[in-house]
Design an enzyme around this catalytic site. Sequence first.
Site, PDB file in Angstrom:
ATOM      1  CB  SER A   1      -0.879   0.002   1.250  1.00  0.00           C
ATOM      2  OG  SER A   1      -0.069   0.186   2.402  1.00  0.00           O
TER       3      SER A   1
ATOM      4  CG  ASP B   1      -3.757  -2.581  -2.264  1.00  0.00           C
ATOM      5  OD1 ASP B   1      -4.657  -2.627  -3.103  1.00  0.00           O
ATOM      6  OD2 ASP B   1      -3.901  -2.923  -1.072  1.00  0.00           O
TER       7      ASP B   1
ATOM      8  CG  ASP C   1      -8.774   3.350  -5.538  1.00  0.00           C
ATOM      9  OD1 ASP C   1      -9.751   3.841  -6.146  1.00  0.00           O
ATOM     10  OD2 ASP C   1      -8.862   2.866  -4.395  1.00  0.00           O
TER      11      ASP C   1
ATOM     12  CD  GLU D   1     -12.308   0.293  -5.440  1.00  0.00           C
ATOM     13  OE1 GLU D   1     -11.206  -0.217  -5.113  1.00  0.00           O
ATOM     14  OE2 GLU D   1     -13.062   0.810  -4.609  1.00  0.00           O
TER      15      GLU D   1
ATOM     16  CG  HIS E   1     -10.304  -1.615   2.337  1.00  0.00           C
ATOM     17  ND1 HIS E   1     -10.732  -0.680   1.445  1.00  0.00           N
ATOM     18  CD2 HIS E   1      -9.591  -2.506   1.605  1.00  0.00           C
ATOM     19  CE1 HIS E   1     -10.302  -0.981   0.232  1.00  0.00           C
ATOM     20  NE2 HIS E   1      -9.607  -2.091   0.301  1.00  0.00           N
TER      21      HIS E   1
ATOM     22  CB  ALA F   1     -10.889 -11.052   0.344  1.00  0.00           C
ATOM     23  CB  SER F   2      -9.735  -9.772   5.936  1.00  0.00           C
ATOM     24  OG  SER F   2      -8.411  -9.782   5.477  1.00  0.00           O
TER      25      SER F   2
ATOM     26  CG  ASN G   1      -6.525  -6.848  -2.969  1.00  0.00           C
ATOM     27  OD1 ASN G   1      -6.188  -7.649  -3.829  1.00  0.00           O
ATOM     28  ND2 ASN G   1      -6.350  -5.553  -3.086  1.00  0.00           N
TER      29      ASN G   1
ATOM     30  CG  ASP H   1      -3.357  -5.643   5.086  1.00  0.00           C
ATOM     31  OD1 ASP H   1      -2.651  -6.274   5.894  1.00  0.00           O
ATOM     32  OD2 ASP H   1      -3.187  -4.432   4.872  1.00  0.00           O
TER      33      ASP H   1
HETATM   34  P1  13P Z   1      -8.879  -6.496   4.156  1.00  0.00           P
HETATM   35  O1  13P Z   1      -8.788  -5.301   5.058  1.00  0.00           O
HETATM   36  O2  13P Z   1     -10.252  -7.087   4.188  1.00  0.00           O
HETATM   37  O3  13P Z   1      -7.832  -7.494   4.417  1.00  0.00           O
HETATM   38  O4  13P Z   1      -8.680  -5.963   2.656  1.00  0.00           O
HETATM   39  C1  13P Z   1      -7.407  -5.640   2.179  1.00  0.00           C
HETATM   40  C2  13P Z   1      -7.449  -4.949   0.864  1.00  0.00           C
HETATM   41  O5  13P Z   1      -8.442  -4.903   0.179  1.00  0.00           O
HETATM   42  C3  13P Z   1      -6.210  -4.314   0.408  1.00  0.00           C
HETATM   43  O6  13P Z   1      -6.373  -3.635  -0.793  1.00  0.00           O
HETATM   44  O1  G3H Z   2      -6.347  -1.375   1.294  1.00  0.00           O
HETATM   45  C1  G3H Z   2      -5.945  -1.394   2.439  1.00  0.00           C
HETATM   46  C2  G3H Z   2      -4.828  -2.282   2.881  1.00  0.00           C
HETATM   47  O2  G3H Z   2      -5.270  -3.072   3.955  1.00  0.00           O
HETATM   48  C3  G3H Z   2      -3.614  -1.471   3.238  1.00  0.00           C
HETATM   49  O3  G3H Z   2      -3.752  -0.817   4.429  1.00  0.00           O
HETATM   50  O4  G3H Z   2      -3.026   1.545   4.082  1.00  0.00           O
HETATM   51  O5  G3H Z   2      -3.029   0.475   6.361  1.00  0.00           O
HETATM   52  O6  G3H Z   2      -1.336  -0.190   4.652  1.00  0.00           O
HETATM   53  P1  G3H Z   2      -2.723   0.330   4.905  1.00  0.00           P
HETATM   54 ZN    ZN Z   3      -8.251  -2.734  -1.096  1.00  0.00          ZN
END
Ligand code: 13P
Ligand code: G3H
Ligand code: ZN
Length: 293
Positions: A49, A81, A103, A133, A179, A219-220, A239, A241
């Site tokens: 990111s 990302d 994005d 997106e 997210h 997707a988490s 995705n 994270d």
């Molecule tokens: P999560 O926060 O659901 O893991 O999504 C991560 C994501 O979409 C990063 O682009």
């Molecule tokens: O899209 C979001 C990802 O989980 C990245 O998160 O900006 O905290 O690194 P972050």
């Molecule tokens: Zn994302």
Amino acid sequence: MLVHIGKIIHKKMIGRYAIPAFNTSNLEITEGVIRAAEAQKAPIILQTSVGALEYAGIEELVGLNKIAARNASVPIALHQDHCKDVELLKKLIGLGYSSVMIDVSGLPYEDNVKITREVVKYAHKAGVWVQAEIGRLLGNEDWQNVKSGEDLMTDPDEAAKFVAETGIDTLAVAVGTWHGIPVNPHTKKIMHTLKEHIDLPRLRAIATKVKIPLVVHGASGVPDVQLREAIKENVVVFNIDTDLRVAFNAALRKNIKNHPEIYDPRKLFAPATEALQKVAEEKLEILGTKGKA
Ligand code: 13P
Ligand code: G3H
Ligand code: ZN
């Protein structure tokens, strides 16, 4: 081995299995997800990111990921990302990313098209894929308005028009996931009551009109069965994270609590990296990526 994303996303996989795009911002996460991919003999996407690049340093984090990917026994592609900064994307393309996400989905449609086309023109000259997106995912600040999420979801007709007008390679769609973890901004407590859910009829309608591979962000926290259903609707990348972060943090907290005598950060991190690896391995099984290297 470090590969172009086009080597791991291809026609034959569509409808059968998907690749997780794991976010990384440090050595432990990079090592954890690569070990998971090697254990499951699976290809993965390693993504950064903007926040991760700011945290670790662009050249430092890209260098780490590139070398780790190169030394891995399974195919790994590097992807950027969510990014609004066109100059940063150009720099990352120069550093060896084979896929980037522009994005600007928060901007009016015409601006999204204009900026995305500019990135596509530049990236394609370098042989690099572009993801963009249409629609918007909810994020950390939006929990109190979670019901308004419906309005932000991807419209199938607009998505098809956007793909035709921009020439992108993969499309990120907003189909009900979000997210991060929902935290009430006032009480600072996790809102356990919210359950993530993919709007499968909407995804199916998008898949009928959009002929490029689809990406589901956030997707988490999505039930396994829904991830598998989404694969049948042309989703080739998920995705992930937050699930990795949660596993890492829980193991780290436990280790710190149980072992006040440990002063070596490497020993504090070791069980956390293992816990993260375990979650990444589970995702590779759920998405059917296991054994596809
Ligand atoms: P999560 O926060 O659901 O893991 O999504 C991560 C994501 O979409 C990063 O682009
Ligand atoms: O899209 C979001 C990802 O989980 C990245 O998160 O900006 O905290 O690194 P972050
Ligand atoms: Zn994302």
